[in-house]
Scaffold this motif. Structure first.
Motif, PDB file in Angstrom:
ATOM      1  N   VAL A 205      -0.755  -8.339   1.305  1.00 24.24           N
ATOM      2  CA  VAL A 205      -0.149  -7.009   1.407  1.00 24.24           C
ATOM      3  C   VAL A 205       0.895  -6.990   2.517  1.00 24.24           C
ATOM      4  O   VAL A 205       1.988  -6.435   2.341  1.00 24.24           O
ATOM      5  CB  VAL A 205      -1.235  -5.938   1.615  1.00 24.24           C
ATOM      6  CG1 VAL A 205      -0.637  -4.614   2.036  1.00 24.24           C
ATOM      7  CG2 VAL A 205      -2.052  -5.774   0.354  1.00 24.24           C
ATOM      8  N   TYR A 206       0.597  -7.589   3.660  1.00 26.39           N
ATOM      9  CA  TYR A 206       1.555  -7.646   4.768  1.00 26.39           C
ATOM     10  C   TYR A 206       2.836  -8.338   4.316  1.00 26.39           C
ATOM     11  O   TYR A 206       3.940  -7.817   4.505  1.00 26.39           O
ATOM     12  CB  TYR A 206       0.924  -8.380   5.951  1.00 26.39           C
ATOM     13  CG  TYR A 206       1.790  -8.434   7.183  1.00 26.39           C
ATOM     14  CD1 TYR A 206       1.665  -7.484   8.181  1.00 26.39           C
ATOM     15  CD2 TYR A 206       2.731  -9.443   7.366  1.00 26.39           C
ATOM     16  CE1 TYR A 206       2.456  -7.524   9.328  1.00 26.39           C
ATOM     17  CE2 TYR A 206       3.525  -9.492   8.495  1.00 26.39           C
ATOM     18  CZ  TYR A 206       3.375  -8.532   9.472  1.00 26.39           C
ATOM     19  OH  TYR A 206       4.158  -8.579  10.596  1.00 26.39           O
ATOM     20  N   ASN A 207       2.692  -9.507   3.710  1.00 22.68           N
ATOM     21  CA  ASN A 207       3.862 -10.284   3.280  1.00 22.68           C
ATOM     22  C   ASN A 207       4.639  -9.573   2.178  1.00 22.68           C
ATOM     23  O   ASN A 207       5.870  -9.563   2.167  1.00 22.68           O
ATOM     24  CB  ASN A 207       3.443 -11.679   2.822  1.00 22.68           C
ATOM     25  CG  ASN A 207       3.018 -12.553   3.969  1.00 22.68           C
ATOM     26  OD1 ASN A 207       3.356 -12.316   5.121  1.00 22.68           O
ATOM     27  ND2 ASN A 207       2.248 -13.581   3.669  1.00 22.68           N
ATOM     28  N   ARG A 208       3.921  -8.964   1.247  1.00 19.42           N
ATOM     29  CA  ARG A 208       4.570  -8.275   0.126  1.00 19.42           C
ATOM     30  C   ARG A 208       5.389  -7.088   0.628  1.00 19.42           C
ATOM     31  O   ARG A 208       6.534  -6.887   0.226  1.00 19.42           O
ATOM     32  CB  ARG A 208       3.495  -7.823  -0.859  1.00 19.42           C
ATOM     33  CG  ARG A 208       3.988  -7.034  -2.029  1.00 19.42           C
ATOM     34  CD  ARG A 208       4.308  -7.935  -3.162  1.00 19.42           C
ATOM     35  NE  ARG A 208       4.668  -7.153  -4.328  1.00 19.42           N
ATOM     36  CZ  ARG A 208       4.538  -7.589  -5.539  1.00 19.42           C
ATOM     37  NH1 ARG A 208       4.036  -8.770  -5.761  1.00 19.42           N
ATOM     38  NH2 ARG A 208       4.912  -6.861  -6.547  1.00 19.42           N
ATOM     39  N   MET A 209       4.792  -6.298   1.515  1.00 19.80           N
ATOM     40  CA  MET A 209       5.495  -5.117   2.022  1.00 19.80           C
ATOM     41  C   MET A 209       6.618  -5.501   2.986  1.00 19.80           C
ATOM     42  O   MET A 209       7.630  -4.807   3.061  1.00 19.80           O
ATOM     43  CB  MET A 209       4.516  -4.155   2.686  1.00 19.80           C
ATOM     44  CG  MET A 209       3.515  -3.569   1.723  1.00 19.80           C
ATOM     45  SD  MET A 209       4.308  -2.813   0.292  1.00 19.80           S
ATOM     46  CE  MET A 209       2.953  -2.736  -0.850  1.00 19.80           C
ATOM     47  N   LEU A 210       6.470  -6.602   3.694  1.00 17.41           N
ATOM     48  CA  LEU A 210       7.566  -7.097   4.526  1.00 17.41           C
ATOM     49  C   LEU A 210       8.745  -7.485   3.641  1.00 17.41           C
ATOM     50  O   LEU A 210       9.901  -7.177   3.957  1.00 17.41           O
ATOM     51  CB  LEU A 210       7.118  -8.294   5.370  1.00 17.41           C
ATOM     52  CG  LEU A 210       8.176  -8.967   6.235  1.00 17.41           C
ATOM     53  CD1 LEU A 210       8.826  -7.983   7.198  1.00 17.41           C
ATOM     54  CD2 LEU A 210       7.568 -10.134   6.986  1.00 17.41           C
TER      55      LEU A 210
ATOM     56  N   SER B 173       2.560   2.638   1.953  1.00 13.51           N
ATOM     57  CA  SER B 173       1.190   3.008   1.585  1.00 13.51           C
ATOM     58  C   SER B 173       1.129   3.476   0.135  1.00 13.51           C
ATOM     59  O   SER B 173       0.211   3.111  -0.607  1.00 13.51           O
ATOM     60  CB  SER B 173       0.678   4.099   2.521  1.00 13.51           C
ATOM     61  OG  SER B 173      -0.641   4.444   2.191  1.00 13.51           O
ATOM     62  N   SER B 174       2.108   4.257  -0.288  1.00 13.53           N
ATOM     63  CA  SER B 174       2.122   4.688  -1.684  1.00 13.53           C
ATOM     64  C   SER B 174       2.441   3.520  -2.620  1.00 13.53           C
ATOM     65  O   SER B 174       1.932   3.450  -3.743  1.00 13.53           O
ATOM     66  CB  SER B 174       3.097   5.836  -1.889  1.00 13.53           C
ATOM     67  OG  SER B 174       4.393   5.442  -1.589  1.00 13.53           O
ATOM     68  N   LEU B 175       3.279   2.584  -2.151  1.00 11.53           N
ATOM     69  CA  LEU B 175       3.534   1.375  -2.950  1.00 11.53           C
ATOM     70  C   LEU B 175       2.262   0.543  -3.116  1.00 11.53           C
ATOM     71  O   LEU B 175       2.033  -0.044  -4.174  1.00 11.53           O
ATOM     72  CB  LEU B 175       4.614   0.526  -2.290  1.00 11.53           C
ATOM     73  CG  LEU B 175       6.054   0.984  -2.450  1.00 11.53           C
ATOM     74  CD1 LEU B 175       6.970   0.141  -1.587  1.00 11.53           C
ATOM     75  CD2 LEU B 175       6.473   0.892  -3.899  1.00 11.53           C
ATOM     76  N   LEU B 176       1.449   0.503  -2.057  1.00 15.11           N
ATOM     77  CA  LEU B 176       0.186  -0.222  -2.134  1.00 15.11           C
ATOM     78  C   LEU B 176      -0.743   0.411  -3.161  1.00 15.11           C
ATOM     79  O   LEU B 176      -1.405  -0.295  -3.932  1.00 15.11           O
ATOM     80  CB  LEU B 176      -0.488  -0.264  -0.766  1.00 15.11           C
ATOM     81  CG  LEU B 176      -1.877  -0.891  -0.714  1.00 15.11           C
ATOM     82  CD1 LEU B 176      -1.831  -2.352  -1.144  1.00 15.11           C
ATOM     83  CD2 LEU B 176      -2.465  -0.756   0.671  1.00 15.11           C
ATOM     84  N   THR B 177      -0.783   1.739  -3.190  1.00 18.55           N
ATOM     85  CA  THR B 177      -1.614   2.433  -4.174  1.00 18.55           C
ATOM     86  C   THR B 177      -1.171   2.093  -5.584  1.00 18.55           C
ATOM     87  O   THR B 177      -2.001   1.836  -6.466  1.00 18.55           O
ATOM     88  CB  THR B 177      -1.536   3.958  -3.946  1.00 18.55           C
ATOM     89  OG1 THR B 177      -1.921   4.235  -2.604  1.00 18.55           O
ATOM     90  CG2 THR B 177      -2.441   4.693  -4.898  1.00 18.55           C
ATOM     91  N   GLU B 178       0.135   2.083  -5.820  1.00 18.23           N
ATOM     92  CA  GLU B 178       0.655   1.721  -7.139  1.00 18.23           C
ATOM     93  C   GLU B 178       0.372   0.255  -7.456  1.00 18.23           C
ATOM     94  O   GLU B 178       0.080  -0.096  -8.600  1.00 18.23           O
ATOM     95  CB  GLU B 178       2.167   1.988  -7.211  1.00 18.23           C
ATOM     96  CG  GLU B 178       2.533   3.444  -7.086  1.00 18.23           C
ATOM     97  CD  GLU B 178       1.894   4.303  -8.158  1.00 18.23           C
ATOM     98  OE1 GLU B 178       1.862   3.869  -9.325  1.00 18.23           O
ATOM     99  OE2 GLU B 178       1.418   5.397  -7.817  1.00 18.23           O
ATOM    100  N   LEU B 179       0.451  -0.588  -6.449  1.00 19.80           N
ATOM    101  CA  LEU B 179       0.198  -2.013  -6.644  1.00 19.80           C
ATOM    102  C   LEU B 179      -1.250  -2.267  -7.060  1.00 19.80           C
ATOM    103  O   LEU B 179      -1.518  -3.099  -7.923  1.00 19.80           O
ATOM    104  CB  LEU B 179       0.520  -2.769  -5.357  1.00 19.80           C
ATOM    105  CG  LEU B 179       0.554  -4.285  -5.404  1.00 19.80           C
ATOM    106  CD1 LEU B 179       1.725  -4.750  -6.250  1.00 19.80           C
ATOM    107  CD2 LEU B 179       0.659  -4.853  -4.018  1.00 19.80           C
ATOM    108  N   LYS B 180      -2.173  -1.513  -6.452  1.00 19.05           N
ATOM    109  CA  LYS B 180      -3.588  -1.678  -6.780  1.00 19.05           C
ATOM    110  C   LYS B 180      -3.914  -1.238  -8.212  1.00 19.05           C
ATOM    111  O   LYS B 180      -4.897  -1.695  -8.782  1.00 19.05           O
ATOM    112  CB  LYS B 180      -4.456  -0.873  -5.811  1.00 19.05           C
ATOM    113  CG  LYS B 180      -4.594  -1.493  -4.458  1.00 19.05           C
ATOM    114  CD  LYS B 180      -5.521  -0.659  -3.618  1.00 19.05           C
ATOM    115  CE  LYS B 180      -5.893  -1.331  -2.331  1.00 19.05           C
ATOM    116  NZ  LYS B 180      -6.876  -0.570  -1.569  1.00 19.05           N
ATOM    117  N   LYS B 181      -3.095  -0.370  -8.779  1.00 14.21           N
ATOM    118  CA  LYS B 181      -3.328   0.112 -10.143  1.00 14.21           C
ATOM    119  C   LYS B 181      -2.866  -0.876 -11.203  1.00 14.21           C
ATOM    120  O   LYS B 181      -3.275  -0.784 -12.350  1.00 14.21           O
ATOM    121  CB  LYS B 181      -2.628   1.458 -10.349  1.00 14.21           C
ATOM    122  CG  LYS B 181      -3.247   2.573  -9.551  1.00 14.21           C
ATOM    123  CD  LYS B 181      -2.494   3.865  -9.752  1.00 14.21           C
ATOM    124  CE  LYS B 181      -3.087   4.966  -8.885  1.00 14.21           C
ATOM    125  NZ  LYS B 181      -2.295   6.221  -9.001  1.00 14.21           N
TER     126      LYS B 181
END
Length: 110
Positions: A31-36, A56-64
């Motif tokens: 997640v750190y590397n992806r968001m960086l 944070s919202s991108l992470l939520t979409e990524l988890k879906k």
């Protein structure tokens, strides 16, 4: 006068605990590397800043997404904390206290 004490403990995890820890560290690093990468690409292509709430919202979409459903198998707390660490790294960079944030490696200290 207040006296503060600290204790250091050695942790000997079982095989199951080692597996869970390795998965958690891997997810947080991913997640750190992806968001960086997302934040860097947005800046270099569009000159657009992306902050903590957007990642944070991108992470939520990524988890879906079915491709990344393995992110749901670990606790969400360390994964969210990795976003906070990334935000702090960018804050230190913009305040000229540190270099540009770097990608995390699997072979570094965990």
């Amino acid at each position: 006068m207040e006296i503060k004490r600290a204790y250091k403990f050695r942790f000997y995890p079982t095989f199951e605990q080692e597996t869970i820890l390795a998965q958690t560290f891997g997810c947080a690093r991913f997640v750190y590397n992806r968001m960086l990468r997302v934040r860097s690409d947005a800046w270099y292509t569009e000159k657009k800043r992306i902050g903590y709430h957007a990642t944070s919202s991108l992470l939520t979409e990524l988890k879906k997404e079915p491709e990344f459903e393995w992110l749901n198998k670990v606790s969400s707390v360390p994964v969210q904390q990795s976003l906070r660490h990334l935000q702090a790294a960018f804050g230190n960079f913009f305040a000229k206290r540190a270099k540009y944030p770097s990608f995390k490696s699997k072979h570094e200290k965990q």
